[in-house]
Design a protein around this motif. Structure first.
Motif, short mmCIF file in Angstrom:
data_model
loop_
_atom_site.label_atom_id
_atom_site.label_comp_id
_atom_site.label_asym_id
_atom_site.label_seq_id
_atom_site.Cartn_x
_atom_site.Cartn_y
_atom_site.Cartn_z
N GLU A 84 -7.38 1.09 -4.40
CA GLU A 84 -6.96 1.63 -3.10
C GLU A 84 -5.85 2.67 -3.27
O GLU A 84 -5.93 3.75 -2.70
N THR A 111 0.66 5.30 -8.15
CA THR A 111 -0.63 5.58 -8.79
C THR A 111 -0.48 5.48 -10.30
O THR A 111 0.64 5.48 -10.84
N ALA A 129 -6.43 8.41 -0.85
CA ALA A 129 -6.33 8.28 0.61
C ALA A 129 -4.89 8.48 1.05
O ALA A 129 -3.95 8.36 0.26
N ALA A 181 0.82 -1.22 0.00
CA ALA A 181 0.00 0.00 0.00
C ALA A 181 0.85 1.26 0.00
O ALA A 181 0.42 2.31 -0.48
N SER A 239 -7.01 5.99 -4.86
CA SER A 239 -8.18 6.61 -4.25
C SER A 239 -7.93 8.00 -3.70
O SER A 239 -8.86 8.72 -3.38
N ALA A 253 -8.72 -4.24 -7.04
CA ALA A 253 -9.00 -3.65 -5.72
C ALA A 253 -7.77 -2.96 -5.15
O ALA A 253 -7.86 -1.87 -4.55
N ALA A 254 -6.60 -3.58 -5.34
CA ALA A 254 -5.36 -2.97 -4.86
C ALA A 254 -5.09 -1.66 -5.59
O ALA A 254 -4.67 -0.67 -4.98
#
Length: 377
Positions: free
Chosen positions: A343, A196, A348, A191, A346, A339-340
């Motif tokens: 994340e 990106t 975040a 993570a 996103s 999904a990774a």
């Protein structure tokens, strides 16, 4: 007919002075007491040449932690193998470098974590950057091939142009710019390391510009993250097709992460010959060829190009080593990769990666900690 392997990856020790946040070494490291002896490694090198291999890649951990590295390089040269040392450079001074070259070292690959000293030392978990720069200058005094390896990720990718210019000043024949591959500690830190889409697009542009500018002077190789690729990489050129890896304790593996796959037993060079392992072992035959493949791999036109992708990644992400690599856009489990990516894209807050040594005090770590005393000059 099974073709002969092309290269040996000699993982001669798991000892390492660095604690890189992207380390893909196994979480269970081989203890010093289990390492193959000098004589055992030289026998392996001779067997490798007889089996038709052309290259011997000395890696680790940090191969310089072995005080007999010069003898091993000489043994590989005597066997007729092209020798390549993959190293952090720590523990390598002029006198030892000279000895390695005289023993028959053909090529050296030095890893860099960044162009900025503070960041590089933080990523590596050791004050290594300044030494690597000085070592690069020493290497250029010798007639050996020189590659700089740079691992990029979310923490350093935004100044890739600067890092490429930095590497150019070191004057290697080749620079390898490789995105983190998510195994070992790198998977735990994913993570914080996975870039990106915007970062990746800018990196691709930077590398393309560098390739054009440096053409004819420095070869630029670029490895993109599996997670952003449409199709998976041909891991190790296909399971049991081109390479053999021998870990410090003598286990023979198709790739460095293969031991994570349950149910496979890997033979040891202390007990069997390399040729019998290559041609007859159940571990090398398990994912060789096409018979094991599920759909959509079995009927895919790319099955002879990517061989279903990485078996270890399939296990780590989908829980099944026989599954199509989830990095493939056609894989039933591709939603895990999607999904990774969702994340990390996103917006975040990004967690900070944790150095490998800070996760836990591994059972074997105490036995494999670096000591400069293992490398008398």
């Amino acid at each position: 007919m099974i073709p002969n392997p092309l290269a040996l990856i000699a993982e001669i020790t798991h000892r390492c002075p660095l604690h890189c946040v992207y380390c893909s070494n196994p979480l269970e490291l081989a203890a010093v007491s289990s390492e193959l002896s000098t004589a055992e490694w030289i026998d392996v090198l001779q067997q490798s040449a007889k089996l038709g291999m052309l290259h011997a890649h000395f890696t680790g951990g940090e191969p310089l932690a072995r005080p007999d590295l010069t003898e091993l390089i000489a043994g590989a040269r005597a066997a007729g193998l092209y020798t390549n040392l993959i190293t952090s450079g720590l523990g390598l001074a002029e006198t030892r470098l000279q000895a390695l070259v005289e023993a028959g070292l053909d090529h050296i690959q030095v890893s860099f974590q960044d162009s900025r000293e503070d960041s590089a030392n933080w990523i590596a978990g050791a004050k290594a950057h300044a030494h690597k720069i000085e070592l690069s200058r020493l290497i250029r005094r010798h007639k050996i091939a020189f590659t700089v390896n740079l691992v990029i990720h979310r923490q350093n990718i935004d100044h890739l142009d600067e890092m490429i210019a930095f590497i150019e000043q070191l004057a290697p024949e080749r620079m390898e710019i490789a995105h983190t591959q998510y195994y070992g500690w790198a998977l735990k830190n994913r993570a914080a390391l996975l870039p990106t889409r915007s970062q990746l697009d800018k990196a691709v542009e930077a590398v393309a510009a560098a390739e054009q500018r440096l053409s004819g002077r420095i070869r630029v190789d670029f490895v993109v993250p599996d997670y952003y690729a449409q199709y998976p990489k041909s891991c190790m050129g296909g399971w049991g097709r081109r390479l053999m890896l021998i870990n410090p304790a003598g286990k023979v593996l198709p790739c460095h992460a293969a031991e994570v796959i349950p149910g496979l037993e890997f033979e040891n060079v202390r007990e069997q010959t390399l040729e019998s392992i290559w041609r007859e072992s159940s571990s090398f035959q398990r994912f060789r060829g096409e018979e094991w493949m599920p759909e959509p791999c079995r009927s895919c036109d790319r099955r002879k190009e990517d061989f279903g992708g990485c078996r270890c990644q399939a296990l780590l992400l989908a829980g099944d080593a026989t599954a199509t690599d989830p990095a493939c856009s056609l894989a039933p489990a591709h939603h895990i990769v999607e999904a990774a990516l969702a994340e990390v894209n996103s917006g975040a807050a990004v967690a900070q990666p944790v150095a490998a040594a800070s996760f836990v005090q591994l059972q074997h770590r105490a036995a494999t900690l670096w000591s400069y005393r293992t490398n008398p000059e």
